[in-house]
Design a protein around this motif. Structure first.
Motif, mmCIF file in Angstrom:
data_model
loop_
_atom_site.group_PDB
_atom_site.id
_atom_site.type_symbol
_atom_site.label_atom_id
_atom_site.label_comp_id
_atom_site.label_asym_id
_atom_site.label_seq_id
_atom_site.Cartn_x
_atom_site.Cartn_y
_atom_site.Cartn_z
ATOM 1 N N TRP A 9 4.003 0.804 -1.433
ATOM 2 C CA TRP A 9 3.045 0.872 -0.333
ATOM 3 C C TRP A 9 1.832 1.649 -0.801
ATOM 4 C CZ3 TRP A 9 4.101 -1.984 3.843
ATOM 5 C CH2 TRP A 9 5.425 -2.401 3.996
ATOM 6 N N TYR A 10 0.640 1.068 -0.599
ATOM 7 C CA TYR A 10 -0.575 1.725 -1.069
ATOM 8 C C TYR A 10 -1.725 1.443 -0.110
ATOM 9 C CZ TYR A 10 -2.297 -2.770 -2.803
ATOM 10 O OH TYR A 10 -2.743 -4.065 -2.893
ATOM 11 N N ASN A 11 -2.840 2.113 -0.333
ATOM 12 C CA ASN A 11 -4.008 2.046 0.535
ATOM 13 C C ASN A 11 -5.089 1.186 -0.115
ATOM 14 O OD1 ASN A 11 -6.053 2.536 2.366
ATOM 15 N ND2 ASN A 11 -6.484 4.594 1.599
ATOM 16 N N THR A 12 -5.277 -0.028 0.381
ATOM 17 C CA THR A 12 -6.293 -0.919 -0.183
ATOM 18 C C THR A 12 -7.713 -0.449 0.115
ATOM 19 O OG1 THR A 12 -6.204 -2.323 1.784
ATOM 20 C CG2 THR A 12 -4.850 -2.976 -0.112
ATOM 21 N N ARG A 13 -7.873 0.452 1.073
ATOM 22 C CA ARG A 13 -9.214 0.947 1.402
ATOM 23 C C ARG A 13 -9.720 1.958 0.376
ATOM 24 N NH1 ARG A 13 -8.321 1.665 7.884
ATOM 25 N NH2 ARG A 13 -7.875 -0.529 8.281
ATOM 26 N N CYS A 14 -8.845 2.449 -0.462
ATOM 27 C CA CYS A 14 -9.242 3.348 -1.551
ATOM 28 C C CYS A 14 -9.570 2.479 -2.764
ATOM 29 C CB CYS A 14 -8.113 4.313 -1.880
ATOM 30 S SG CYS A 14 -8.381 5.245 -3.410
ATOM 31 N N PRO A 15 -10.828 2.474 -3.218
ATOM 32 C CA PRO A 15 -11.176 1.597 -4.336
ATOM 33 C C PRO A 15 -10.439 1.931 -5.632
ATOM 34 C CG PRO A 15 -13.036 3.014 -3.754
ATOM 35 C CD PRO A 15 -11.982 3.229 -2.718
ATOM 36 N N ALA A 38 7.261 -5.731 -5.068
ATOM 37 C CA ALA A 38 6.266 -6.131 -4.067
ATOM 38 C C ALA A 38 5.280 -4.991 -3.867
ATOM 39 C CB ALA A 38 6.948 -6.469 -2.743
ATOM 40 N N PHE A 39 4.042 -5.352 -3.656
ATOM 41 C CA PHE A 39 2.984 -4.384 -3.359
ATOM 42 C C PHE A 39 2.461 -4.699 -1.973
ATOM 43 C CE2 PHE A 39 3.137 -4.643 -7.951
ATOM 44 C CZ PHE A 39 3.079 -3.314 -8.319
ATOM 45 N N ARG A 40 2.458 -3.695 -1.096
ATOM 46 C CA ARG A 40 2.087 -3.913 0.301
ATOM 47 C C ARG A 40 0.986 -2.940 0.715
ATOM 48 N NH1 ARG A 40 6.728 -6.429 2.687
ATOM 49 N NH2 ARG A 40 5.401 -6.760 4.512
ATOM 50 N N ASP A 41 0.040 -3.454 1.463
ATOM 51 C CA ASP A 41 -1.058 -2.654 1.996
ATOM 52 C C ASP A 41 -0.594 -1.956 3.268
ATOM 53 O OD1 ASP A 41 -3.432 -1.599 2.975
ATOM 54 O OD2 ASP A 41 -4.316 -3.552 3.434
ATOM 55 N N ILE A 42 -0.583 -0.656 3.252
ATOM 56 C CA ILE A 42 -0.116 0.108 4.412
ATOM 57 C C ILE A 42 -1.038 -0.061 5.612
ATOM 58 C CG2 ILE A 42 -1.260 2.302 3.848
ATOM 59 C CD1 ILE A 42 2.274 1.693 5.385
ATOM 60 N N ASN A 43 -2.286 -0.403 5.383
ATOM 61 C CA ASN A 43 -3.224 -0.585 6.492
ATOM 62 C C ASN A 43 -2.861 -1.802 7.341
ATOM 63 O OD1 ASN A 43 -5.088 1.644 5.876
ATOM 64 N ND2 ASN A 43 -5.332 0.495 3.987
ATOM 65 N N GLY A 44 -2.194 -2.770 6.756
ATOM 66 C CA GLY A 44 -1.761 -3.944 7.494
ATOM 67 C C GLY A 44 -0.448 -3.738 8.225
ATOM 68 N N LEU A 115 -7.552 15.185 -4.341
ATOM 69 C CA LEU A 115 -8.991 15.017 -4.565
ATOM 70 C C LEU A 115 -9.459 13.624 -4.158
ATOM 71 C CD1 LEU A 115 -9.354 16.809 -8.017
ATOM 72 C CD2 LEU A 115 -10.251 17.606 -5.810
ATOM 73 N N LEU A 116 -8.686 12.620 -4.532
ATOM 74 C CA LEU A 116 -9.032 11.240 -4.207
ATOM 75 C C LEU A 116 -9.008 11.013 -2.697
ATOM 76 C CD1 LEU A 116 -9.744 8.524 -5.452
ATOM 77 C CD2 LEU A 116 -7.295 8.059 -5.668
ATOM 78 N N TYR A 117 -8.017 11.567 -2.039
ATOM 79 C CA TYR A 117 -7.902 11.463 -0.583
ATOM 80 C C TYR A 117 -9.119 12.103 0.096
ATOM 81 C CZ TYR A 117 -5.948 12.072 4.114
ATOM 82 O OH TYR A 117 -5.726 12.055 5.468
ATOM 83 N N ALA A 118 -9.484 13.294 -0.343
ATOM 84 C CA ALA A 118 -10.642 13.986 0.232
ATOM 85 C C ALA A 118 -11.924 13.178 0.008
ATOM 86 C CB ALA A 118 -10.772 15.385 -0.376
ATOM 87 N N TRP A 119 -12.078 12.619 -1.171
ATOM 88 C CA TRP A 119 -13.242 11.794 -1.495
ATOM 89 C C TRP A 119 -13.301 10.572 -0.573
ATOM 90 C CZ3 TRP A 119 -13.234 6.949 -4.350
ATOM 91 C CH2 TRP A 119 -14.525 6.498 -4.688
ATOM 92 N N ASN A 120 -12.169 9.908 -0.396
ATOM 93 C CA ASN A 120 -12.123 8.736 0.485
ATOM 94 C C ASN A 120 -12.433 9.098 1.931
ATOM 95 O OD1 ASN A 120 -11.563 6.393 -1.129
ATOM 96 N ND2 ASN A 120 -9.567 7.290 -1.556
ATOM 97 N N ARG A 121 -11.956 10.240 2.372
ATOM 98 C CA ARG A 121 -12.240 10.690 3.750
ATOM 99 C C ARG A 121 -13.744 10.942 3.928
ATOM 100 N NH1 ARG A 121 -8.358 11.134 7.807
ATOM 101 N NH2 ARG A 121 -9.652 12.777 8.603
ATOM 102 N N ARG A 122 -14.343 11.609 2.927
ATOM 103 C CA ARG A 122 -15.788 11.879 3.006
ATOM 104 C C ARG A 122 -16.578 10.579 3.055
ATOM 105 N NH1 ARG A 122 -14.623 15.697 -0.705
ATOM 106 N NH2 ARG A 122 -15.476 14.503 -2.435
ATOM 107 N N LYS A 123 -16.090 9.556 2.367
ATOM 108 C CA LYS A 123 -16.773 8.265 2.319
ATOM 109 C C LYS A 123 -16.452 7.389 3.539
ATOM 110 C CE LYS A 123 -18.774 8.650 -1.711
ATOM 111 N NZ LYS A 123 -20.205 8.577 -1.885
ATOM 112 N N GLY A 124 -15.559 7.866 4.390
ATOM 113 C CA GLY A 124 -15.206 7.131 5.606
ATOM 114 C C GLY A 124 -14.352 5.913 5.373
ATOM 115 N N ARG A 125 -13.502 5.957 4.386
ATOM 116 C CA ARG A 125 -12.669 4.796 4.044
ATOM 117 C C ARG A 125 -11.357 4.788 4.819
ATOM 118 N NH1 ARG A 125 -14.552 5.970 -1.542
ATOM 119 N NH2 ARG A 125 -16.253 4.518 -1.855
ATOM 120 N N TRP A 126 -11.423 5.002 6.112
ATOM 121 C CA TRP A 126 -10.229 4.893 6.957
ATOM 122 C C TRP A 126 -10.580 4.012 8.091
ATOM 123 C CZ3 TRP A 126 -7.511 6.040 3.348
ATOM 124 C CH2 TRP A 126 -7.612 7.213 2.622
#
Length: 126
Positions: A9-15, A38-44, A115-126
């Protein structure tokens, strides 16, 4: 179709996460076609791991996976499991997953994920 040996399970919104998983998918095409991994997008499927008491934000922060026995793997342990399954990358699993190095692998993965999570949050990737 049988249950995969590993479902990641991973986050496709994180580039960065999406690119890394895309790379692994290309290397694991036969295993994916065979239904072994299998690889699944947790956002879905945001509630997919609710039975494990894992939040959507937990999964957006770190990779999560379930193995064929239903055991939950988190963070570096997921990366190691994927490397084991990937042709030509077993040596990475051996190197970073050995008992001496594993604590450092987990620590490093967790700090990078933070660090990656914080960067994604700052960029609004949720």
């Amino acid at each position: 179709m049988r249950k995969p040996l590993l479902t990641v399970w991973y986050n496709t919104r994180c580039p960065v996460c999406d690119a890394g998983i895309d790379r692994q998918k290309r290397r694991l095409i036969d295993a994916i076609k065979a239904g072994c991994i299998a690889f699944r997008d947790i956002n879905g499927e945001p509630a997919a791991l609710a039975g494990y008491d894992v939040s959507l934000e937990d999964i957006r922060r770190r990779l999560h996976a379930t193995n064929a026995d239903g055991r939950l793997l988190v963070g570096a342990d997921v990366a190691i499991a994927v490397w084991k399954a990937t042709p030509g990358e077993g040596w990475l699993a051996t190197l970073f997953g050995n008992p001496v190095v594993l604590p450092l692998t987990r620590f490093t993965y967790d700090r990078f994920a933070d660090l990656l999570y914080a960067w994604n949050r700052r960029k609004g990737r949720w």
